[in-house]
Structure formats: structure tokens, C-alpha cells
Scaffold this motif. Sequence first.
Motif, PDB file in Angstrom:
ATOM      1  N   GLU A   3     -12.379   6.146  -6.276  1.00 24.17           N
ATOM      2  CA  GLU A   3     -12.303   4.649  -6.166  1.00 24.17           C
ATOM      3  C   GLU A   3     -12.084   4.069  -4.673  1.00 24.17           C
ATOM      4  O   GLU A   3     -12.352   3.129  -4.413  1.00 24.17           O
ATOM      5  N   HIS A   4     -11.483   5.110  -4.072  1.00 28.45           N
ATOM      6  CA  HIS A   4     -11.118   4.871  -2.542  1.00 28.45           C
ATOM      7  C   HIS A   4     -12.369   4.766  -1.998  1.00 28.45           C
ATOM      8  O   HIS A   4     -12.211   4.050  -0.789  1.00 28.45           O
ATOM      9  N   TYR A   5     -13.213   5.333  -2.112  1.00 27.94           N
ATOM     10  CA  TYR A   5     -14.657   5.482  -1.470  1.00 27.94           C
ATOM     11  C   TYR A   5     -15.583   4.198  -1.414  1.00 27.94           C
ATOM     12  O   TYR A   5     -16.002   3.577  -0.454  1.00 27.94           O
ATOM     13  N   GLY A  31      -2.918  -2.710  -6.755  1.00 24.05           N
ATOM     14  CA  GLY A  31      -4.277  -2.239  -6.778  1.00 24.05           C
ATOM     15  C   GLY A  31      -4.266  -0.837  -6.311  1.00 24.05           C
ATOM     16  O   GLY A  31      -4.802   0.008  -6.644  1.00 24.05           O
ATOM     17  N   ASP A  32      -3.439  -0.512  -5.155  1.00 29.14           N
ATOM     18  CA  ASP A  32      -3.780   0.692  -4.456  1.00 29.14           C
ATOM     19  C   ASP A  32      -2.879   1.817  -5.542  1.00 29.14           C
ATOM     20  O   ASP A  32      -3.088   3.025  -5.538  1.00 29.14           O
ATOM     21  N   LEU A  33      -1.647   1.204  -6.228  1.00 38.29           N
ATOM     22  CA  LEU A  33      -0.950   2.041  -7.145  1.00 38.29           C
ATOM     23  C   LEU A  33      -1.907   2.368  -8.689  1.00 38.29           C
ATOM     24  O   LEU A  33      -2.131   3.525  -9.061  1.00 38.29           O
ATOM     25  N   MET A  89       0.858  -1.321   0.020  1.00 35.45           N
ATOM     26  CA  MET A  89      -0.158  -0.076  -0.147  1.00 35.45           C
ATOM     27  C   MET A  89       0.771   1.177   0.092  1.00 35.45           C
ATOM     28  O   MET A  89       1.860   1.123   0.370  1.00 35.45           O
ATOM     29  N   ASP A  90       0.211   2.475  -0.320  1.00 37.28           N
ATOM     30  CA  ASP A  90       1.220   3.713  -0.298  1.00 37.28           C
ATOM     31  C   ASP A  90       1.273   4.413   1.046  1.00 37.28           C
ATOM     32  O   ASP A  90       1.369   5.637   0.968  1.00 37.28           O
ATOM     33  N   GLY A  91       1.083   3.942   2.274  1.00 39.40           N
ATOM     34  CA  GLY A  91       0.820   4.466   3.414  1.00 39.40           C
ATOM     35  C   GLY A  91       2.347   4.641   4.059  1.00 39.40           C
ATOM     36  O   GLY A  91       2.374   5.163   5.305  1.00 39.40           O
ATOM     37  N   SER A 151      -7.312  -7.065   2.040  1.00 36.77           N
ATOM     38  CA  SER A 151      -6.640  -5.938   2.159  1.00 36.77           C
ATOM     39  C   SER A 151      -7.201  -4.592   1.576  1.00 36.77           C
ATOM     40  O   SER A 151      -8.227  -4.724   0.689  1.00 36.77           O
ATOM     41  N   HIS A 152      -6.790  -3.433   1.891  1.00 32.13           N
ATOM     42  CA  HIS A 152      -7.039  -2.174   1.189  1.00 32.13           C
ATOM     43  C   HIS A 152      -6.820  -2.274  -0.242  1.00 32.13           C
ATOM     44  O   HIS A 152      -7.846  -1.840  -0.870  1.00 32.13           O
ATOM     45  N   GLY A 153      -5.787  -2.767  -0.574  1.00 29.83           N
ATOM     46  CA  GLY A 153      -5.357  -2.757  -2.132  1.00 29.83           C
ATOM     47  C   GLY A 153      -6.537  -3.472  -2.759  1.00 29.83           C
ATOM     48  O   GLY A 153      -6.539  -3.216  -3.912  1.00 29.83           O
TER      49      GLY A 153
END
Length: 448
Positions: free
Chosen positions: A263-265, A183-185, A136-138, A284-286
Amino acid sequence: MTAELVEKGLENASHTKTVDVGRGVLASSGTIIRDELLEGGRKALLVADERTWKAAGADVERSLREAGADLAEPMVYPGSPTLYASYEHCEEIRERLRETDALAVAVGSGTLNDLSKLASGELDRPYAVVATAASMDGYTGFGAPMTKDGVKITMPCPAPRVVVFDLDVAAAAPRPMASSGYGDLSAKIPAGADWMLADAVGVDPIHPLAWELVQTGVRGALSRPAELAAGVPEAYEGLCEGLVLSGLAMQVAQGTRPASGAEHYFSHLWELDHLGSELDPPLSHGFKVAIGTLAMVGFYEKFLERDVAGLDIDAVVSRWPSWDEVEDDIRRVMSGPLIDKGINETREKYVDAAGIRARIEKLVQAWPQLRAKLAGQLMPAKELQLALASAGAPSVPSDIGLTPEDVRAAFPRAMYYRSRYTVLDVARELGWFEEIVDDVFAPGGLWQ
Ligand SMILES: [Zn+2]
């Protein structure tokens, strides 16, 4: 190219001072952390779980020892079941940091980084993270999603001072982790398009440096999905750097706009529905973001087929609903506490008929160039779907336990979920929202 971008990001980032991404950088992690974090001979407290200790923690400890750093007894959580980002764990870490007067060195991915980030933030101390997965990008972002009193919230806290990201470690991590990061990227594609639209109508101007940091390398980073799934370390460079740059962009812009749009919502809403939370590790988030991203890229595809330049602006304005009508609709599609949230968030982006006229006039005027820019930013939804599948990320709703109908139902909720202005709002303002959602789910489309 990317190294220069990272440098540029670091010069302008609020908290992160050093990022080292590359093959074999774990071996020099001790020197980096000693020099950049442990000023004045401060002690380091490694925070890991059994898996990340094995993957990198023991090497980081050795490297720190060789560098002459002073170490507190490490905190190593059990590897199974998967550690949760709960505030109790954060308090444990914070108290250990306080007792030992040490600075945290998180060795892990999302959860261990978030726990160490918040614990350090509460003590107003800097910390370092040694990333163990491209999930993820966190890593370089501020704030930590945390479960407190049974509710998941993002708690404010600064980004790490030092990030060490060894590509060999990332490539050896369990495969779904890089698929999640992929996915997150991929979200940066529709998120960038949302920002272009918000910029064009004067709602949310593009921050040029943040844009450059996030968007420059995205396509390249997404171009090697099969090699990522196969664990080829070289293919991880773009992904790891892309995820790091995304977080730096958020620091530079002091907000999440550079890295996330509608898309994040979808992902946040499914998270609130506890989708996949019973799994170990939880969904996962992604993975959730991947399906949200695909849904949004599909939406854009249908949006761009429409004739914005030929709009009858008077007719559009005359159909624009009053706030009371919008509020009724929010009450219809949202439920529970999301009703109030949806009303508050949507009110922030709601404008009256005169405001809508001004927005649409700007959009129509900008459209020929804007349409070309959007088309360049986006990619065909089917192409993204294949790439996601090839990266081992979800590419159909059933991959995350949903039906196409569930994804469809998330569209209006995603529109009302946040005040951030996205293509969903543009489509609603033009009176096309329902039609485009119908188009996305028409037979023979993306999900069949
Ligand atoms: Zn994300």
C-alpha cells in the motif's frame, strides 16, 4: 496495556529512550527534555514554524526555562507557505546547531521533525521532538525523506532520543492532519497481511516483538474515526500511540517492513508523479497511503475468495515466466528511471521455477491456517472505506485527484517498485494478478 508496549519497544529500540504520550504532557516537556536530552547542561535549540510555535513551541520554551534549561535563540520558520523538507533547510539547522553547540528540539510534525532529525544526525547529536499533530508514523522512525538536488530521497539518520506527544495539541491541530495519520495507521492492516504471507513462504520472517508493537493496538486505534474528525482528545490516544509504536517497531526490526507493505508503494509512486505537490499544504503522505491501503484491502478481499489449497502446482509452475519475460513486462509498465529501479528491485525477489515450486508448496501447505489468520488481520474493504471517510481521510480516488483507472494502473507498478514481497507477488506467482485486479475494479465494486 499500550504503556507497557511502549516500554517494551523503548527497551529494544535503537535510539529512542523516552516517549511521553498523554493529555497535558506539554507542561512537563521541559523537565523531560532537560533530563533525557540535555545531559551536562547542553543548550536546546527549538526548531518550529509560526504555526507550531503557537500550538506548542511557546509552551515548550516556557517549560524548558522553568526547568532551568539553557536555550539558544529558537529557529521559527514562516507558517505560510508550508515548509518543505529540502536539504537547504536541513543545512541551515545543522549550521545553527553547530554554531550554538546546542541540541535540537523539533516542535512540529513531519517536515520539522525530518529536518531536525537529519541535521542532528549529520552532527552525530541526539535530538528531541515535540509532536504537534497525529499525521504520520515518522516521529519515532529513523531516516528522513528529503528533497536534495531536486530529487526526493530518504536520507539515513537516527530516530529521536525523546518524543513528547500531547493529545490536546494533536486534537487541536488542523483536522486533515489526524485524517492523514489515520490513513498511515490503517496501512498497518494490509502491511501486516503482506508480512504474514512473506513469513509463511519463508521470504521474510516475522519479527515477533516488532509485530506485537505495531499490530496489537491498530484495530482499537482505528475504531474511533468520527471522534478523531471531531477533535475529541481521548480518541487521539490510540492513534498517537499507534503511530509512535509503529516507528518504534521499525527501530526494533531495523527496517520498515513492520509498518509498510504494498500500500505504501502506491503512495511512493504517486509522490514520484508529484501528485498534489502544487497544493499548499501539499497532498499528505497519509492521504496517498489511505487510497493505497484501500486498494490493497480490496485486492486482499478478492485474493481470499480464491482456492489456494486446490491449486494445480504443476500447472502454476509451468506458466511461471522466465526472468527475461518479467523484465520485458517491467519495461512495459514502468517508465523513466523507474525501469531500472523496478528491474533491480524485482530481480531480488525473483526465483526460478524450482524456487516458485518451493514457495507455492509452502503456501498451499500453510493455507488453511494462514487464510484464517489473514482473514482475521484484514477487514472488509467497504468497512475500511466508510471508516476512512468518517475520519476525514480520502476514501475514493477522486479525493486525491485520481481516477479509479489511475489506481488500477498503479497495481503492477507497485508490484515491481520494491524488492519487498507482498500479496501482489503471491498473486503474480499464482498467475492470478491480472484477474484479481480486474475483480477489484469490476462494476459494483469498491470505487462505484
Ligand atoms: Zn507511512
